[in-house]
Design an enzyme around this catalytic site. Structure first.
Site, short mmCIF file in Angstrom:
data_model
loop_
_atom_site.label_atom_id
_atom_site.label_comp_id
_atom_site.label_asym_id
_atom_site.label_seq_id
_atom_site.Cartn_x
_atom_site.Cartn_y
_atom_site.Cartn_z
N HIS A 170 0.82 -1.24 -0.25
CA HIS A 170 0.20 0.01 0.02
C HIS A 170 0.96 1.39 0.04
O HIS A 170 2.12 1.23 0.39
CB HIS A 170 -0.98 0.12 1.24
CG HIS A 170 -1.69 -0.98 1.44
ND1 HIS A 170 -3.21 -1.06 0.98
CD2 HIS A 170 -1.58 -2.29 1.81
CE1 HIS A 170 -3.48 -2.18 1.26
NE2 HIS A 170 -2.84 -2.96 1.80
N TYR A 191 -2.25 -1.67 9.11
CA TYR A 191 -1.18 -2.34 8.45
C TYR A 191 -0.20 -2.89 9.63
O TYR A 191 -0.22 -2.55 10.65
CB TYR A 191 -0.23 -1.20 7.61
CG TYR A 191 -1.11 -0.51 6.88
CD1 TYR A 191 -1.68 -0.85 5.57
CD2 TYR A 191 -1.00 0.90 6.86
CE1 TYR A 191 -2.52 0.04 4.80
CE2 TYR A 191 -1.86 1.83 6.07
CZ TYR A 191 -2.20 1.48 5.01
OH TYR A 191 -3.15 2.08 4.02
N CYS A 202 -3.93 2.48 -5.39
CA CYS A 202 -3.07 2.18 -4.40
C CYS A 202 -2.31 0.70 -4.69
O CYS A 202 -3.11 -0.15 -4.91
CB CYS A 202 -3.71 1.82 -3.05
SG CYS A 202 -2.61 1.42 -1.73
ZN LIG Z 1 -4.08 0.49 -0.13
#
Ligand SMILES: [Zn+2]
Length: 236
Positions: A15, A49, A128
């Site tokens: 990302h 994340y 992304c």
């Molecule tokens: Zn992303």
């Protein structure tokens, strides 16, 4: 050093943070964006994340690896999520690319080449990540890292080693393994083995010459993993 979590992992997603602000270049800011109550933040229990990589290449830890990420809606089960700080493609740095490549190599080695690497955009109508992750990671057409064409073909022909260790599943079961099976069947991975999943499992079994019993045992897991490889090898 990367250490494998106990949960099943077979995909890594990259990302970008969608910001070039220096003041956002840290995991603490991402944590606030994800955990602040709505509408200011996402209202989540933790950073979405597992890893964050600053412009200077510093690697920061987010959500513990033992936990499934909140990063790719509907495609979080069985994944690790890595975010690089940045928005404008030319503003990402060599230090960031070296760090992400190094981290992905460690992950790949820990899993003996059985994980594949992807961009968020592969599973969402998003830009992304905006950088060319396939080039940065030197991915082959299977989404695999650092393998020659022949090695990749060999892996594609291999029976998935994890089929032997997967639990037997049937209608009424819930949990992470159900969610994984659902993602392999291209179903919504809510982790609930209901009538819809049951029907799709039975159709999958018929299509693959297996007993149409709706039970995901060793043979059905093998067919699911093998099927995934065929789909990967069919993508360019
Ligand atoms: Zn992303």
């Amino acid at each position: 050093m990367f250490t494998k979590p106990n949960r099943f992992v077979d995909r890594v997603f990259l990302h970008c943070s969608a910001s070039d602000h220096a003041s956002h270049d840290n995991i603490a800011t991402i944590h606030r964006w994800h955990t602040d109550p709505k509408p200011r933040g996402n209202g989540w229990s933790d950073t979405g994340y597992h890893y964050f990589i600053r412009k200077d290449g510093t690697l920061e830890n987010g959500r513990p690896l033992e936990r499934t990420p909140s990063a790719q809606g509907g495609h979080n089960t069985g994944t690790i999520a890595i975010c690089l700080h940045g928005l404008d493609k030319p503003k990402f740095t060599t230090a960031q690319f070296d760090q992400v490549r190094g981290l992905c190599l460690e992950i790949n080695n820990a899993y003996h080449g059985t994980v594949t690497f992807h961009g968020h955009k592969e599973v969402a109508a998003k830009a992304c990540p905006v950088f060319d992750y396939r080039d940065v990671l030197k991915l082959d057409r299977f989404g695999r890292l650092g393998l020659s064409g022949a090695e990749a073909q060999g892996l594609a022909n291999e029976t998935h080693r994890d089929a032997d260790t997967m639990p037997q599943l049937r209608r009424g079961d819930r949990g992470e393994a159900v969610a994984l099976a659902q993602s392999l069947l291209m179903l919504k991975d809510d982790g609930i083995f209901g009538p819809k999943t049951d029907g799709v499992v039975r159709d999958f079994q018929t299509a693959h010459g297996l007993e149409r019993d709706g039970v995901i045992g060793k043979d059905t897991w093998k067919a699911l993993f093998a099927n995934e490889r065929i789909e990967h090898s069919g993508a360019s």
